[in-house]
Write a protein that holds these residues in place. Structure first.
Motif, PDB file in Angstrom:
ATOM      1  N   LYS A 158       0.553  -1.072   0.041  1.00  0.00           N
ATOM      2  CA  LYS A 158       0.333  -0.506  -0.337  1.00  0.00           C
ATOM      3  C   LYS A 158       1.051   0.857   0.039  1.00  0.00           C
ATOM      4  N   ALA A 159       1.763   1.101   0.719  1.00  0.00           N
ATOM      5  CA  ALA A 159       2.774   2.521   1.053  1.00  0.00           C
ATOM      6  C   ALA A 159       3.008   2.572  -0.525  1.00  0.00           C
ATOM      7  N   ASP A 160       3.725   1.490  -1.444  1.00  0.00           N
ATOM      8  CA  ASP A 160       3.914   1.896  -2.378  1.00  0.00           C
ATOM      9  C   ASP A 160       3.351   2.336  -3.717  1.00  0.00           C
ATOM     10  N   GLY A 161       1.899   2.197  -3.238  1.00  0.00           N
ATOM     11  CA  GLY A 161       1.433   2.830  -4.415  1.00  0.00           C
ATOM     12  C   GLY A 161       1.249   1.703  -5.472  1.00  0.00           C
ATOM     13  N   VAL A 162       2.580   1.288  -5.568  1.00  0.00           N
ATOM     14  CA  VAL A 162       2.864   0.919  -6.979  1.00  0.00           C
ATOM     15  C   VAL A 162       3.494  -0.724  -6.473  1.00  0.00           C
ATOM     16  N   CYS A 163       3.064  -2.074  -7.880  1.00  0.00           N
ATOM     17  CA  CYS A 163       3.564  -3.387  -7.776  1.00  0.00           C
ATOM     18  C   CYS A 163       3.934  -3.704  -8.833  1.00  0.00           C
ATOM     19  N   TYR A 164       5.514  -4.306  -8.979  1.00  0.00           N
ATOM     20  CA  TYR A 164       5.870  -4.739  -9.963  1.00  0.00           C
ATOM     21  C   TYR A 164       5.990  -5.941 -10.303  1.00  0.00           C
ATOM     22  N   LEU A 165       5.349  -7.100 -11.025  1.00  0.00           N
ATOM     23  CA  LEU A 165       6.197  -8.250 -11.794  1.00  0.00           C
ATOM     24  C   LEU A 165       6.515  -8.707 -12.577  1.00  0.00           C
ATOM     25  N   LYS A 166       8.719  -8.016 -12.244  1.00  0.00           N
ATOM     26  CA  LYS A 166       9.451  -8.034 -13.852  1.00  0.00           C
ATOM     27  C   LYS A 166       9.498  -9.430 -13.880  1.00  0.00           C
ATOM     28  N   THR A 167       9.927 -10.184 -12.985  1.00  0.00           N
ATOM     29  CA  THR A 167      10.540 -11.576 -13.579  1.00  0.00           C
ATOM     30  C   THR A 167       9.474 -12.762 -12.347  1.00  0.00           C
ATOM     31  N   GLN A 168       9.673 -14.099 -13.913  1.00  0.00           N
ATOM     32  CA  GLN A 168       9.018 -15.364 -13.525  1.00  0.00           C
ATOM     33  C   GLN A 168       9.256 -15.650 -11.999  1.00  0.00           C
ATOM     34  N   GLU A 169      10.372 -15.592 -10.997  1.00  0.00           N
ATOM     35  CA  GLU A 169      10.537 -15.700  -9.968  1.00  0.00           C
ATOM     36  C   GLU A 169      10.100 -14.646  -8.903  1.00  0.00           C
ATOM     37  N   ASP A 170       8.904 -13.406  -9.599  1.00  0.00           N
ATOM     38  CA  ASP A 170       8.499 -12.726  -8.477  1.00  0.00           C
ATOM     39  C   ASP A 170       6.750 -12.971  -8.850  1.00  0.00           C
ATOM     40  N   VAL A 171       6.832 -13.178 -10.288  1.00  0.00           N
ATOM     41  CA  VAL A 171       5.788 -13.907 -10.545  1.00  0.00           C
ATOM     42  C   VAL A 171       5.298 -14.979  -9.451  1.00  0.00           C
ATOM     43  N   LYS A 172       5.579 -15.748  -9.204  1.00  0.00           N
ATOM     44  CA  LYS A 172       5.742 -17.226  -8.569  1.00  0.00           C
ATOM     45  C   LYS A 172       5.878 -16.691  -7.408  1.00  0.00           C
ATOM     46  N   GLU A 173       6.591 -16.046  -6.797  1.00  0.00           N
ATOM     47  CA  GLU A 173       6.958 -15.828  -5.465  1.00  0.00           C
ATOM     48  C   GLU A 173       5.324 -15.041  -4.425  1.00  0.00           C
ATOM     49  N   LEU A 174       5.019 -14.451  -5.699  1.00  0.00           N
ATOM     50  CA  LEU A 174       3.733 -13.563  -4.822  1.00  0.00           C
ATOM     51  C   LEU A 174       2.207 -14.474  -5.545  1.00  0.00           C
ATOM     52  N   LEU A 175       2.238 -15.343  -6.242  1.00  0.00           N
ATOM     53  CA  LEU A 175       1.430 -15.846  -6.845  1.00  0.00           C
ATOM     54  C   LEU A 175       1.047 -17.316  -5.910  1.00  0.00           C
ATOM     55  N   LYS A 176       2.294 -17.473  -5.074  1.00  0.00           N
ATOM     56  CA  LYS A 176       1.719 -17.861  -3.878  1.00  0.00           C
ATOM     57  C   LYS A 176       0.637 -18.522  -2.849  1.00  0.00           C
ATOM     58  N   ASP A 177       0.656 -17.762  -2.375  1.00  0.00           N
ATOM     59  CA  ASP A 177      -0.264 -17.635  -1.435  1.00  0.00           C
ATOM     60  C   ASP A 177      -1.344 -16.413  -2.203  1.00  0.00           C
ATOM     61  N   PHE A 178      -1.613 -16.649  -3.222  1.00  0.00           N
ATOM     62  CA  PHE A 178      -2.342 -15.148  -3.765  1.00  0.00           C
ATOM     63  C   PHE A 178      -4.247 -16.368  -3.586  1.00  0.00           C
ATOM     64  N   ASP A 179      -5.022 -15.672  -3.168  1.00  0.00           N
ATOM     65  CA  ASP A 179      -5.811 -15.985  -3.020  1.00  0.00           C
ATOM     66  C   ASP A 179      -7.020 -16.625  -5.323  1.00  0.00           C
TER      67      ASP A 179
END
Length: 423
Positions: A158-179
Motif C-alpha cells: 500500500k505504501a508504495d502504491g505500485v507493484c511490478y511483477l518483473k521476473t518469473q521468480e517475482d510472479v511465482k513468489e507472489l502467486l504462491k499465496d494469492f487466493d
DNA sequence: TCTGGGGTCCTAGGACCC
DNA sequence: TCTGGGGTCCTAGGACCC
C-alpha cells in the motif's frame, strides 16, 4: 508490458474531492434508489461492511460509527473519471479505459528509457495532484498479471502504491499465496469448482492441467491460465467496440400499480435507450421490454413478464422505439399487482448507415432523422430531458430515491463551489 | 419501510440443410 | 436385432466483468 491503474475506493474518493472534511471519515455510496452499498471508503472496509449489503441491514453500524452516506452521483463520478483518464493518458499514448475507475496502459518499450516503478509513481503523484484521486498501479507482462499486481498493491504494498511483477521468480513468489478467487476472470462458481479440486492459489492454477481447465472452465479459463504464465492472450482494446445490446432499466422509488405511470417510466427508458443508440450510430431491429413486481416482498403476489417486439425496419427514432415499447407494455400489463421495476433492451443492432430497405414499409424519413438530431443537440446543451415526448409525463412519480445526493460540483454552474475571500 | 444497473463471451442442444 | 455423416445457425442459459 502492461500497467493497470485503478482509483482507490473511487466513488468515496470522488465525494471527498470537494468535501475535504470527509478525509479519514467513513463513507459509503449507495446504488440507485439508495438500496445497497456499492462503494466504501477504507474506514468502512475496515469495519467489515461488505460490498452490496442493503443499507437497512447496516443501519446500526452507520449510526454507531457516524458513517457518511451518499446516493450515487454518476454525473460527478463520470466527470472526475474523465479527468483522471486524461491525466494518465498523457503518460501513455496507448491505453484502454476499462471501467469508470480503471485504465490499462501499454508500457511496451518504456523499460528502455525509464525505470517503470518510478514512472508509475510519477503518474500517481500527478493524478493525485491534478484530481485529488488516489490511485494504485500494477505492472506486469499480461493484463491478468497486471490485475494481480494491482490487487497486491492494496494487500501488501500500500505504501508504495505500485507493484511490478518483473521476473518469473517475482510472479511465482507472489502467486504462491494469492487466493484463486481474487483472480480476474475467476468468479464465485469457478472459485468453488477450483477449490473443490484443490486449486486454491494462483500458483496452483498457473500449474494446472490444460485439458482439465479447458474441459471445466472452457477456452476462457485456458486463456486466463496462460496469462498467469506470462503469455499475453488478451490484447489492449483501445477503441471501445460498439455495443451489441443496449439496456436501460430502473427500479421505482415506490411500488406502482397505475399503468399510466408505467407508461411514463418505460417511455422515458425507451427514449434514453434511443439516445444511446443514436450516439453510437446504430439502429435496432427488435426490442424487448420487461416488467416486474418486488421480488423481495414474498407477502405480495409476484409477476414477471417480458415481450419482444420486432420493429418493422431497423431504426433509432425515439418515437418508433417508444411506440414499440408501449405496445409491449400493454401486452404485459396485468392490473392488481404492485410493480417495482421495468426496462427495455434494444437488440440486433446494426450500423445506422446500412438500413435494409423494406418493400412494404417506409423507413425513417430524412425529416425524422433531422428531428432526432435537433432534439439530441438541444438536450446536450440544456440537459437531459429538456425536450421530451409528452407520454414521458412531467411528474416523475416513479423516480428514483436519492436522498443523500451530493452536488454536481464540476458540471452544473449553480453547484460549483464558492469561495469567500476576505482580502 | 428498505434489496442496483449495464454489459460480454462461450457452450450445449435443437432445428434444419444436403 | 439392425437405421449415416457432416455441416450451419440460432437460442437459452451460465459464466464472467465493473
Amino acid at each position: 508490458m502492461f500497467a493497470l491503474a485503478d482509483c482507490n475506493n473511487f466513488y468515496a474518493s470522488c465525494e471527498r474531492v470537494f468535501q475535504p472534511q470527509l478525509e479519514n471519515k467513513p463513507i459509503v455510496v449507495l446504488s440507485n434508489n439508495d438500496g445497497c452499498v456499492v462503494a466504501r471508503s477504507q474506514e468502512v472496509k475496515d469495519l467489515g461492511i461488505k460490498m452490496g449489503v442493503p443499507l437497512f441491514q447496516i443501519k446500526e453500524q452507520v449510526k454507531l460509527h457516524h458513517i457518511r452516506v451518499f446516493s450515487s452521483n454518476y454525473t460527478l463520478y463520470g466527470d472526475i473519471s474523465n479527468r483522471v483518464m486524461s491525466t494518465i493518458n498523457q503518460y501513455a499514448p496507448n491505453y484502454e479505459v476499462y471501467s469508470i475507475d480503471e485504465i490499462f496502459i501499454d508500457l511496451k518499450g518504456f523499460e528502455k528509457h525509464y525505470n517503470l516503478i518510478d514512472y508509475c509513481k510519477e503518474i500517481r503523484y500527478v493524478v493525485k495532484r491534478n484530481t485529488r484521486i488516489p490511485i494504485s498501479i500494477g505492472i506486469a507482462p499480461t493484463k491478468t498479471l497486471a490485475k494481480v499486481a494491482n490487487k497486491l498493491v492494496k494487500k501488501k504494498f500500500k505504501a508504495d502504491g505500485v507493484c511490478y511483477l518483473k521476473t518469473q521468480e517475482d510472479v511465482k513468489e507472489l502467486l504462491k499465496d494469492f487466493d484463486v478467487g481474487d483472480i480476474w476472470g475467476v468468479g464465485r462458481q469457478y472459485e468453488k469448482l477450483l477449490k473443490k479440486h484443490g486449486i486454491d492459489t494462483a500458483l496452483k492454477l498457473m500449474n494446472a492441467n490444460d485439458s482439465w481447465i479447458k474441459k471445466n472452465l472452457s477456452v476462457v479459463g485456458l486463456r486466463l491460465v496462460n496469462e498467469l504464465r506470462g503469455m499475453p492472450c488478451i490484447e489492449l482494446d483501445e477503441v471501445p467496440a460498439d455495443k451489441k445490446n443496449i439496456c436501460v432499466s430502473r427500479s421505482f422509488g415506490h411500488m406502482i400499480a397505475d399503468v399510466k405511470i408505467l407508461e411514463e417510466s418505460l417511455s422515458t427508458h425507451a427514449n434514453t435507450a434511443s439516445e444511446k443508440l443514436r450516439k453510437q450510430g446504430s439502429n435496432a431491429s427488435s426490442i424487448s421490454v420487461f416488467l416486474q413486481t418486488n421480488r423481495f416482498r414474498s407477502d405480495l403476489p409476484q409477476y414477471f413478464n417480458t415481450k419482444q417486439i420486432e420493429l418493422p425496419f431497423a431504426t433509432n427514432d425515439s418515437a418508433n422505439i417508444i411506440k414499440a415499447a408501449l405496445k409491449g407494455l400493454y401486452l404485459m400489463f396485468r392490473s392488481g399487482y404492485l410493480y417495482k421495476k421495468c426496462g427495455i433492451y434494444l437488440n440486433e443492432l446494426t450500423p445506422a448507415n446500412e438500413v435494409q430497405l423494406n418493400l412494404f414499409v417506409e423507413e425513417d424519413s430524412e425529416k425524422k432523422k433531422k428531428l432526432n438530431k435537433a432534439v439530441d443537440i438541444l438536450n446536450t446543451k440544456w440537459g437531459r430531458g429538456a425536450l421530451k415526448y409528452a407520454v414521458q409525463g412531467t411528474e416523475k412519480k416513479w423516480k428514483l430515491k436519492n436522498e443523500c445526493l451530493s452536488k454536481s460540483f464540476t458540471t452544473k454552474l449553480a453547484e460549483v463551489p464558492r469561495i469567500n475571500l476576505n482580502l
